[in-house]
Write an enzyme that holds these catalytic residues in place. Structure first.
Site, PDB file in Angstrom:
ATOM      1  N   ARG A  38       0.793  -1.222   0.000  1.00 27.98           N
ATOM      2  CA  ARG A  38       0.000   0.000   0.000  1.00 27.98           C
ATOM      3  C   ARG A  38       0.828   1.276   0.000  1.00 27.98           C
ATOM      4  O   ARG A  38       0.579   2.181  -0.784  1.00 27.98           O
ATOM      5  CB  ARG A  38      -0.923   0.013   1.224  1.00 27.98           C
ATOM      6  CG  ARG A  38      -1.958   1.133   1.188  1.00 27.98           C
ATOM      7  CD  ARG A  38      -2.768   1.199   2.459  1.00 27.98           C
ATOM      8  NE  ARG A  38      -3.381  -0.082   2.784  1.00 27.98           N
ATOM      9  CZ  ARG A  38      -4.032  -0.329   3.919  1.00 27.98           C
ATOM     10  NH1 ARG A  38      -4.122   0.617   4.840  1.00 27.98           N
ATOM     11  NH2 ARG A  38      -4.562  -1.496   4.150  1.00 27.98           N
ATOM     12  N   HIS A  84      -7.748  -5.362  -7.961  1.00 24.11           N
ATOM     13  CA  HIS A  84      -7.640  -4.522  -6.759  1.00 24.11           C
ATOM     14  C   HIS A  84      -8.996  -4.387  -6.060  1.00 24.11           C
ATOM     15  O   HIS A  84      -9.690  -3.375  -6.231  1.00 24.11           O
ATOM     16  CB  HIS A  84      -7.111  -3.136  -7.173  1.00 24.11           C
ATOM     17  CG  HIS A  84      -6.551  -2.337  -6.034  1.00 24.11           C
ATOM     18  ND1 HIS A  84      -5.311  -2.591  -5.485  1.00 24.11           N
ATOM     19  CD2 HIS A  84      -7.056  -1.296  -5.338  1.00 24.11           C
ATOM     20  CE1 HIS A  84      -5.076  -1.725  -4.510  1.00 24.11           C
ATOM     21  NE2 HIS A  84      -6.121  -0.927  -4.400  1.00 24.11           N
ATOM     22  N   TYR A 128     -18.374  10.518 -15.450  1.00 22.61           N
ATOM     23  CA  TYR A 128     -18.336  11.682 -16.339  1.00 22.61           C
ATOM     24  C   TYR A 128     -16.987  11.866 -17.035  1.00 22.61           C
ATOM     25  O   TYR A 128     -16.882  12.644 -17.975  1.00 22.61           O
ATOM     26  CB  TYR A 128     -18.648  12.960 -15.554  1.00 22.61           C
ATOM     27  CG  TYR A 128     -20.007  12.974 -14.925  1.00 22.61           C
ATOM     28  CD1 TYR A 128     -21.170  12.874 -15.704  1.00 22.61           C
ATOM     29  CD2 TYR A 128     -20.152  13.071 -13.550  1.00 22.61           C
ATOM     30  CE1 TYR A 128     -22.421  12.875 -15.125  1.00 22.61           C
ATOM     31  CE2 TYR A 128     -21.407  13.085 -12.961  1.00 22.61           C
ATOM     32  CZ  TYR A 128     -22.537  12.976 -13.753  1.00 22.61           C
ATOM     33  OH  TYR A 128     -23.782  12.970 -13.177  1.00 22.61           O
TER      34      TYR A 128
END
Length: 751
Positions: A38, A84, A128
């Site tokens: 991470r 993921h 979008y």
């Protein structure tokens, strides 16, 4: 009959585990997961797992730099479903940062739509926006289909993902990384790719080169938002050698002239990762709080480029001094840390220097080159085997056709008849009829010859480490040419300079609104300031058993000097003293004054005077006011005294004659030229005592005579003719002072 009860189930076997061991095991597993999966980037490709998976997912979708854009929702969905499984918003946020040209020096994602801005506004939702990869991302992925890197099973074992990308671009240092793990963190600012490539080429030629030598090419960080690094060369060398440090980065500004002598400052570049809107809000807040007396207004005139306009209070303001005050109080100056904590070989967290960081990248490029060469070698060997079969088929076409038509199992017959391999026989059987007429011996032999030549070159490459490094160097040069200093993306944006030298007093004064005030000191050492110059203090309230000691006029930008009985001078800022509401605060709150020390005098520091200071034993000397100024709460020792001896008096040197009076009411006058000027010491004897002490001193002009004030504040004076009986030399005992105040004090103070 009653219902038959089923026997209870046998409880599962219980294992006792010490709580300490269980916590250690689980916390270590959590820490390792955070560090490796991470927070810390891989030194080879400079990516964290989420970024690597995003790019690989885009590669599988065919989103090359010249391909059509695809919805971000599609990319996020595929990455989350296949690689993921940690939440769509986390994946989208990571992808957005890869697309922001003000966050990434070399963006890896080409975004279409609202991907946020430097003001800190959020990007549009992923339904979008659209995205595809950039040329930089293509370089990182180049060779992934040629067995360039190792693959592993994804989280559900249904497909595979790359352990690391081929990394044909120095992404770790070029784009930097930020991350917080468990017990460790990483902070890597962006750098210029062309400079990194030049340093890497030097490292190929001289593998033992140190980080300091590489700084000939890598000057320092190169932020996407520009700015100016004002650290010293020594500090930069130390940072890159140890892998830890920081870079003091300032905004870039210019002065624009206006009509009738007016001017404004225009900020065109701000520090990396600082939101422009936050800077504007902070400056406006400081102006309202009157903490920026040199600044009148700020406005944001930015369009695509940054343009912050700062107006001064007046045209006479020094623009450099005004900006210095802004750098001190706002994020127009920011300290960007360097902590080169990375995963070595994808497994070992380690803080490395510049040389080791680039060495990891180069070693990875060589490993990828060897893997790709072996992959190509296998392909060529397979193709040569197939071509051998094709040549047999062409030379014995009729016989091959006959075998295929007549034999039930033609494959073993073909192998036996023409001594073919399994692969060659299979290739012959899989040939299309349409290829037979195009199959010519010359074409087969030409291709065979070319492939054998290529194979020989690959085998030579695999057998020579020198050739491998030469090939890696060629690859690095291509990257340098693509992102050279003459290209729009490769041109250096951050420059280096020394911070301008300014008078600290002038800077501190620039941070305070200059207004008149009155400083009030009580008998018990409580201090406060009143707005304006207040003459009448009769209505001022004090604490019980306390009263006014003295007061004087000053300004909010003034510096005060305090002389104490321990022989030390202390410096105070009027701006830091409490206001007039209440009784103020003890002056000991602002300085480290010993409990057994008392205040002798407090006055405004003017910087150009000289003082005569004296101890109770009658020793003293002349000192310049500038030698009395200290920069710490502990004060500055000027008059050396040891208990029971203590500092007793201070007066301004304003004349040519010294008057010294003791507690025995004896006074002596002598020339000022008999007193030495010193910066620190015990001084010389001013008056001789047997069983008494020095009470006060005064310096006056012999032409005008000695003046003093009595306890009621009335002023008295005596001419030199009247003072003739007390004239003598330094260290005389003096004579009884008839006509002088019985308090043995001149009450002249510091003028």
């Amino acid at each position: 009959m009653g219902k038959r009860q089923t026997p209870p189930e046998k409880p599962a076997e219980i294992h006792e585990v010490p709580l300490r061991d269980a916590l250690e095991e689980r916390y270590l597993a959590y820490a390792l997961s955070t560090i490796m999966h991470r927070a810390l980037p891989d030194a080879r490709d400079g990516l964290k797992p989420v970024h690597r998976r995003i790019l690989y997912g885009m590669d599988l979708l065919g989103l090359d730099p010249r391909a059509a854009f695809k919805k971000s929702a599609k990319i996020v969905g595929d990455v989350m479903g296949s690689f993921h499984p940690h939440g769509d918003q986390a994946i989208y946020d990571a992808m957005v940062r890869l697309a922001q040209d003000f966050s990434s020096r070399y963006p890896l994602v080409d975004g279409q739509g609202n991907f946020g801005n430097i003001d800190g506004d959020n990007p549009a939702a992923y339904r979008y926006t659209e995205a595809r990869m950039t040329e930089v991302a293509r370089l990182l992925l180049d060779g992934i289909d040629e067995d360039g890197v190792e693959f592993r099973l994804n989280y559900d074992g249904q497909s595979k993902e790359p352990v690391v990308l081929p990394g044909g671009f120095p992404n770790l240092l070029a784009n930097g990384a930020q991350g917080i793990a468990v017990g460790m963190a990483t902070s890597i600012p962006p750098h210029n790719a062309a400079e990194l490539c030049d340093a890497a080429l030097h490292l190929i030629e001289k593998p033992d080169a140190k980080s300091k030598a590489l700084l000939k090419w890598v000057k320092g960080p190169d932020f996407p938002t520009g700015g100016i690094v004002v650290d010293s060369k020594e500090a930069i060398i130390e940072a890159y050698t140890t892998g830890r440090g920081s870079f003091r980065t300032r905004s870039r500004w210019t002065q624009e002239e206006g009509a009738r002598g007016t001017w404004v400052v225009v900020v065109t570049e701000i520090p990396w990762l600082v939101q422009k809107s936050r800077i504007v809000e902070k400056i406006a807040e400081l102006i309202n709080e009157k903490k920026l007396p040199l600044v009148a207004d700020v406005r944001d005139e930015s369009a695509e480029d940054v343009r912050l306009v700062i107006e001064p209070k007046s045209r006479t303001v020094d623009p450099a001094l005004m900006m210095e005050s802004l750098f001190r109080l706002t994020e127009l100056e920011s300290k960007i840390s360097l902590n080169l904590n990375v995963l070595i070989k994808g497994r070992i967290p380690k803080v490395v220097g510049l040389a080791e960081c680039l060495r990891e990248w180069l070693d990875h490029l060589r490993d990828v080159l060897v893997r790709r060469s072996n992959f190509r070698k296998t392909q060529i060997e397979h193709r040569l085997e197939v071509l051998g079969g094709h040549l047999v088929a062409y030379l014995n076409l009729d016989k091959v056709i006959k075998i295929i038509r007549t034999e039930e199992e033609p494959k073993p017959v073909l192998i036996k008849t023409f001594k073919l391999t399994e692969i060659q026989a299979e290739a012959i059987l899989n040939m299309r009829l349409r290829n037979l007429r195009r199959l010519e011996e010359m074409e087969i032999r030409t291709e065979d010859k070319d492939l054998r030549k290529e194979l020989k070159g690959i085998e030579g490459l695999l057998g020579s480490e020198t050739e491998q490094w030469a090939k890696v160097g060629e690859q690095v040069r291509k990257v340098r040419d693509i992102f050279g200093p003459k290209t729009p993306l490769g041109k250096r944006r951050t420059s280096f300079a020394d911070a301008p030298e300014h008078d600290l007093a002038a800077i501190e004064e620039a941070l305070v609104e200059r207004e008149p005030c009155t400083v009030v000191i009580s008998e018990k050492g409580w201090v406060r300031t009143l707005k304006g110059h207040v003459e009448d203090l009769s209505g001022l309230a004090f604490k019980t058993d306390d009263k006014l000691e003295h007061s004087f006029f000053a300004e909010t930008t003034s510096k005060l000097l305090l002389f104490a009985t321990n022989g030390k001078f202390y410096s105070l800022d009027v701006a830091k003293l409490p206001g007039g509401r209440g009784h103020g605060e003890p002056i000991r709150m602002f300085i480290d004054l010993e409990q057994d020390a008392a205040i002798i005098s407090l006055f405004v520091n003017k910087g150009e005077r000289k003082f005569l200071i004296a101890s109770s034993e009658g020793q003293g000397f002349v000192v310049k006011e500038e030698d009395c100024v200290g920069n710490t709460r502990k004060g500055k020792q000027v008059l050396n005294v040891e208990m029971p001896n203590e500092a007793r008096a201070i007066t301004t040197v304003n004349g040519d004659t010294v008057a010294v009076i003791g507690t025995n009411h004896k006074m002596v006058l002598f020339g000022l030229d008999q007193v030495p000027e010193m910066a620190r010491g015990r001084g010389v004897r001013l008056q001789k005592y047997t069983s008494s002490e020095l009470s006060d001193v005064a310096v006056f002009d012999s032409k005008t005579g000695l003046t003093w004030k009595d306890s009621a504040g009335r002023e008295h004076s005596m001419t030199m003719k009247e003072l003739a009986d007390w004239r003598g030399n330094r260290a005389d005992a003096g004579r009884l002072a008839h006509g002088l105040p019985k308090s043995n004090k001149f009450n002249r103070g510091v003028e």
